[in-house]
Design a protein around this motif. Structure first.
Motif, PDB file in Angstrom:
ATOM      1  N   PRO A 108      45.976   5.032   2.238  1.00 58.41           N
ATOM      2  CA  PRO A 108      46.081   5.585   0.877  1.00 58.41           C
ATOM      3  C   PRO A 108      47.492   6.114   0.640  1.00 58.41           C
ATOM      4  O   PRO A 108      48.215   6.465   1.584  1.00 58.41           O
ATOM      5  N   LEU A 109      47.882   6.189  -0.619  1.00 57.19           N
ATOM      6  CA  LEU A 109      49.223   6.632  -0.981  1.00 57.19           C
ATOM      7  C   LEU A 109      49.149   7.964  -1.717  1.00 57.19           C
ATOM      8  O   LEU A 109      48.330   8.143  -2.618  1.00 57.19           O
ATOM      9  N   TRP A 110      50.014   8.870  -1.312  1.00 59.32           N
ATOM     10  CA  TRP A 110      50.074  10.215  -1.876  1.00 59.32           C
ATOM     11  C   TRP A 110      51.343  10.318  -2.709  1.00 59.32           C
ATOM     12  O   TRP A 110      52.447  10.250  -2.173  1.00 59.32           O
ATOM     13  N   LEU A 111      51.186  10.450  -4.022  1.00 64.19           N
ATOM     14  CA  LEU A 111      52.323  10.541  -4.926  1.00 64.19           C
ATOM     15  C   LEU A 111      52.610  12.010  -5.227  1.00 64.19           C
ATOM     16  O   LEU A 111      51.742  12.737  -5.727  1.00 64.19           O
ATOM     17  N   LYS A 112      53.847  12.423  -4.940  1.00 68.70           N
ATOM     18  CA  LYS A 112      54.270  13.796  -5.160  1.00 68.70           C
ATOM     19  C   LYS A 112      55.395  13.793  -6.195  1.00 68.70           C
ATOM     20  O   LYS A 112      56.521  13.396  -5.903  1.00 68.70           O
ATOM     21  N   PRO A 113      55.103  14.207  -7.434  1.00 72.82           N
ATOM     22  CA  PRO A 113      56.100  14.151  -8.505  1.00 72.82           C
ATOM     23  C   PRO A 113      57.352  14.947  -8.173  1.00 72.82           C
ATOM     24  O   PRO A 113      57.289  16.001  -7.540  1.00 72.82           O
ATOM     25  N   SER A 114      58.486  14.441  -8.644  1.00 71.49           N
ATOM     26  CA  SER A 114      59.754  15.139  -8.478  1.00 71.49           C
ATOM     27  C   SER A 114      59.964  16.097  -9.640  1.00 71.49           C
ATOM     28  O   SER A 114      59.772  15.721 -10.802  1.00 71.49           O
ATOM     29  N   PRO A 115      60.351  17.350  -9.382  1.00 71.69           N
ATOM     30  CA  PRO A 115      60.567  18.307 -10.479  1.00 71.69           C
ATOM     31  C   PRO A 115      61.712  17.917 -11.394  1.00 71.69           C
ATOM     32  O   PRO A 115      61.787  18.357 -12.536  1.00 71.69           O
ATOM     33  N   ALA A 116      62.609  17.069 -10.898  1.00 68.90           N
ATOM     34  CA  ALA A 116      63.768  16.665 -11.700  1.00 68.90           C
ATOM     35  C   ALA A 116      63.477  15.444 -12.560  1.00 68.90           C
ATOM     36  O   ALA A 116      64.362  14.958 -13.278  1.00 68.90           O
ATOM     37  N   GLY A 117      62.242  14.936 -12.501  1.00 70.10           N
ATOM     38  CA  GLY A 117      61.904  13.755 -13.286  1.00 70.10           C
ATOM     39  C   GLY A 117      62.269  12.453 -12.610  1.00 70.10           C
ATOM     40  O   GLY A 117      62.169  11.382 -13.208  1.00 70.10           O
TER      41      GLY A 117
END
Length: 220
Positions: A108-117
């Protein structure tokens, strides 16, 4: 918590399977699996696997122990080299802790958004054991991650990455990662739809070679 799932077979029946079920203490069980076969034999073997999983999770709080029990019960019926790859995880809906065991399945893939966009960081949740039904006595361990608000978990079967274009080119993990890199702010349903659409467009009019199953979980 935002959840979406899709299941589509290459034939009238198939060997892919997913399940989502409530557990005590505001926890959620997430299960995805793929039998190494297609058609009726795979569907029957998966039906057996589902029954064993439903029983095992009631007796074992640990995902690794649950899959170990399923394997021991499944192995005597795993004839002619048939086996099941699977991921079973327990999500604590209060804390965001996800505890999982991966029995030889696509990570499975865990996507962690970047605070800088910027594009999200994508972490692969690696295998912690071999496929179910291969043999008895193999080690099965588990791992834990903590999902923050905005994080996404993406579960899939190899019908995604092993889809073929009319020219014989494979979709592959690279195209999957590229597609996901644009979806950091999308809802679970939007992530699912974007990936499924990318695969369908890639396949075009080529015959579908394998079942496709997806689960997307996003923390709000």
């Amino acid at each position: 918590w935002d959840l979406a799932a899709r299941w589509r077979t290459a034939r009238q029946v198939g060997g892919d399977f997913y399940d989502v079920f409530e557990l005590p203490d505001k926890k959620l069980g997430l299960f995805i699996a793929d039998v190494a076969d297609k058609g009726v034999p795979a569907a029957m073997f998966m039906a057996l696997t589902r029954t064993l999983v439903r029983a095992a999770v009631l007796q074992n709080a640990s995902p690794a122990e649950a899959l170990r029990q399923v394997n021991d019960l499944l192995y005597p019926d795993a004839q002619q080299g048939m086996f099941v790859t699977a991921v079973y995880g327990v999500l604590d809906s209060v804390t965001g802790r996800f505890t999982y065991a991966n029995a030889g399945h696509n990570p499975p893939l865990w996507l962690k958004p970047s605070p800088a966009g910027d594009p999200p960081q994508i972490v692969s949740l690696s295998r912690t054991g071999v496929a179910l039904g291969v043999g008895i006595g193999f080690e099965m361990t588990e791992a834990k991650i903590d999902l923050a608000p905005g994080d996404v978990l993406f579960f899939y079967t190899d019908g995604i990455t092993e889809a073929f274009s009319p020219g014989g080119e494979i979709f592959g993990e690279g195209r999957l990662l590229t597609t996901l890199s644009y979806l950091a702010s999308a809802s679970a349903a939007e992530v699912l739809e974007a990936v499924d659409t990318a695969v369908v467009n890639f396949i075009d009019d080529a015959p579908v070679s394998d079942d496709i199953t997806l689960i997307v979980v996003k923390r709000g």
